[in-house]
Design an enzyme around this catalytic site. Structure first.
Site, mmCIF file in Angstrom:
data_model
loop_
_atom_site.group_PDB
_atom_site.id
_atom_site.type_symbol
_atom_site.label_atom_id
_atom_site.label_comp_id
_atom_site.label_asym_id
_atom_site.label_seq_id
_atom_site.Cartn_x
_atom_site.Cartn_y
_atom_site.Cartn_z
ATOM 1 N N ASP A 1 85.678 13.496 50.405
ATOM 2 C CA ASP A 1 84.344 13.343 49.809
ATOM 3 C C ASP A 1 83.543 14.649 49.712
ATOM 4 O OD1 ASP A 1 85.031 10.679 49.830
ATOM 5 O OD2 ASP A 1 83.803 10.174 51.571
ATOM 6 N N ASP B 1 81.402 15.718 51.757
ATOM 7 C CA ASP B 1 79.992 15.421 52.025
ATOM 8 C C ASP B 1 79.521 15.874 53.408
ATOM 9 O OD1 ASP B 1 81.532 13.604 53.371
ATOM 10 O OD2 ASP B 1 80.299 11.858 52.899
ATOM 11 N N ARG C 1 82.081 8.030 48.372
ATOM 12 C CA ARG C 1 81.186 7.314 49.288
ATOM 13 C C ARG C 1 79.761 7.883 49.257
ATOM 14 N NH1 ARG C 1 82.897 4.528 54.197
ATOM 15 N NH2 ARG C 1 84.582 5.957 54.536
ATOM 16 N N ASP D 1 82.106 12.220 58.602
ATOM 17 C CA ASP D 1 80.896 12.139 59.434
ATOM 18 C C ASP D 1 80.992 11.093 60.546
ATOM 19 O OD1 ASP D 1 80.817 10.143 57.565
ATOM 20 O OD2 ASP D 1 78.702 10.415 57.045
ATOM 21 N N ARG E 1 90.036 2.946 62.080
ATOM 22 C CA ARG E 1 88.618 2.801 62.426
ATOM 23 C C ARG E 1 88.614 1.924 63.677
ATOM 24 N NH1 ARG E 1 86.686 5.079 57.721
ATOM 25 N NH2 ARG E 1 87.724 4.453 55.805
ATOM 26 N N THR F 1 87.815 15.240 54.914
ATOM 27 C CA THR F 1 87.475 14.103 54.050
ATOM 28 C C THR F 1 87.550 14.551 52.594
ATOM 29 O OG1 THR F 1 85.660 12.690 53.253
ATOM 30 C CG2 THR F 1 85.004 14.646 54.446
ATOM 31 N N GLY G 1 88.936 8.010 57.050
ATOM 32 C CA GLY G 1 89.853 8.035 55.896
ATOM 33 C C GLY G 1 90.759 9.260 55.957
HETATM 34 O O1 F6P Z 1 85.561 8.716 53.057
HETATM 35 C C1 F6P Z 1 86.711 8.758 52.297
HETATM 36 C C2 F6P Z 1 86.820 7.566 51.402
HETATM 37 O O2 F6P Z 1 88.009 7.698 50.651
HETATM 38 C C3 F6P Z 1 85.628 7.309 50.492
HETATM 39 O O3 F6P Z 1 85.613 8.126 49.354
HETATM 40 C C4 F6P Z 1 85.781 5.840 50.216
HETATM 41 O O4 F6P Z 1 84.527 5.263 49.945
HETATM 42 C C5 F6P Z 1 86.337 5.297 51.493
HETATM 43 O O5 F6P Z 1 86.937 6.371 52.166
HETATM 44 C C6 F6P Z 1 87.334 4.183 51.328
HETATM 45 O O6 F6P Z 1 87.655 3.722 52.590
HETATM 46 P P1 F6P Z 1 88.869 2.726 52.889
HETATM 47 O O7 F6P Z 1 90.140 3.510 52.800
HETATM 48 O O8 F6P Z 1 88.620 2.256 54.282
HETATM 49 O O9 F6P Z 1 88.820 1.662 51.871
#
Ligand code: F6P
Length: 326
Positions: free
Chosen positions: A131, A133, A175, A106, A75, A129, A14
């Site tokens: 998050d 985390d 997340r 991660d 991804r 990130t 992300g």
């Molecule tokens: O890891 C960053 C994040 O924004 C999380 O907070 C969230 O769960 C996820 O990515 C959303 O991912 P995507 O953009 O693939 O929907």
């Protein structure tokens, strides 16, 4: 160090505000130290498909203030299989890239770790990130900006919550980590935060109704961390409708708005320090570590530690929120 002449840089997973500031810092610090820099597009995907371009100092001009990532992100399924990683390695050889700096969460650092193990390539990770985390750093690139975006939104929601005397559940990202929800709640003066870290210990809705939603208040805002563990904001709104029908409930899911925007000063400085330290680490012959900042000092955290260890929520923050939301 004698063997490192050219570094590759990629952003993966992300996106997070401040990634561009990190790309700029890595690129400029590398060039300052006489290294060549190659930008790899679309994360590991670009490594597999060979979407790689040399970066000069001017290629990273005017990007420190931009959200998102100029390198794009993706991804990549191919990278999860050995054939894909072999292709990535061959492209690195073809381009003369002999070390890699990966900016991401991660999943991205796990990719770097595997690549380093399989092909003996020096890899350095930067925590990018929203998050927050990742273990081994006080904050991650993008977290502070996301927190400020949450504040701005909650301040606005408060206006309508107060006018209509409603109970709002505001879902924030994370997340499975409650940093954005908990600190977002403290900073915005919300009445409670529902976070995955304590979901199995207490019924956080019950606690909130019991302690937080006092008669003296006729509107209330609860921040809920998105997570399968908490069930998200909709789950709690449904519960309130069924269990406490006297409250007028609404839900706001902030979603990807939290991932965008110009990075705050904190995130720009963090990204600049981490990016510079990544090159210093490579020059000190460090490899396969994430660069973090703890207690205002640069630290090197082995990938295994940064990825595997859960970063704990500070328990005293839960009590701060509880005491201040009476
Ligand atoms: O890891 C960053 C994040 O924004 C999380 O907070 C969230 O769960 C996820 O990515 C959303 O991912 P995507 O953009 O693939 O929907």
């Amino acid at each position: 160090m004698a063997t490192i002449k050219c570094i590759g840089i990629l952003t993966s997973g992300g996106d997070a505000p401040g990634m561009n500031a990190a790309i700029r810092a890595v690129t400029r610090a590398a060039i300052y130290n006489g290294l060549q820099v190659k930008g790899i597009y679309r994360g590991y995907k670009g490594l597999v498909t060979g979407e790689i371009k040399e970066f000069k100092s001017q290629d990273v001009s005017n990007i420190i203030q931009l959200g998102g990532t100029i390198l794009k992100t993706a991804r990549c399924k191919e990278f999860t299989i050995p054939e894909g990683r072999k292709q990535a390695y061959e492209n690195m050889q073809k381009e003369g890239i002999d070390a890699l700096v990966v900016i991401g969460g991660d999943g991205s650092l796990t990719g770097a770790r595997i690549l380093a193990q399989e092909f003996d390539i020096p890899c350095i990770g930067l925590p990018g990130t929203i998050d927050n985390d990742l273990y081994g750093t006080d904050t991650t690139i993008g977290y502070d900006t996301a927190l400020n975006t949450i504040l701005e939104a909650v301040d606005k929601i408060r206006d309508t919550a107060t006018s209509h005397e409603r109970l709002f559940f505001v879902e924030v990202m994370g997340r499975d980590a409650g940093f954005l929800a908990l600190n977002g709640a403290i900073a915005s003066g919300a009445e409670a935060a529902i976070i995955p870290e304590i979901s199995t210990e207490v019924d956080q809705l019950e606690e909130f109704i019991k302690n937080g939603f006092r008669k003296s208040k006729n509107s209330s805002i609860v921040l809920v961390a998105e997570s399968e563990i908490t069930g998200g904001a909709m789950h709690y709104a449904e519960r309130v409708k069924n269990e406490y029908p006297q409250y007028d409930v609404r839900v706001t899911i902030l979603g990807h708005v939290q991932r965008g925007g110009s990075p705050t000063a904190h995130d720009r400085i963090l990204a600049s320090r981490l990016g510079t330290a990544a090159i210093e680490a490579l020059m000190e012959d460090q490899r396969n570590v994430m660069i973090g900042i703890e207690h205002d000092e640069i630290v090197y955290v082995p990938f295994s530690k940064a990825i595997k260890n859960d970063k704990p929520i500070k328990r005293d923050l839960i009590s701060v929120l509880k005491k201040l939301s009476i």
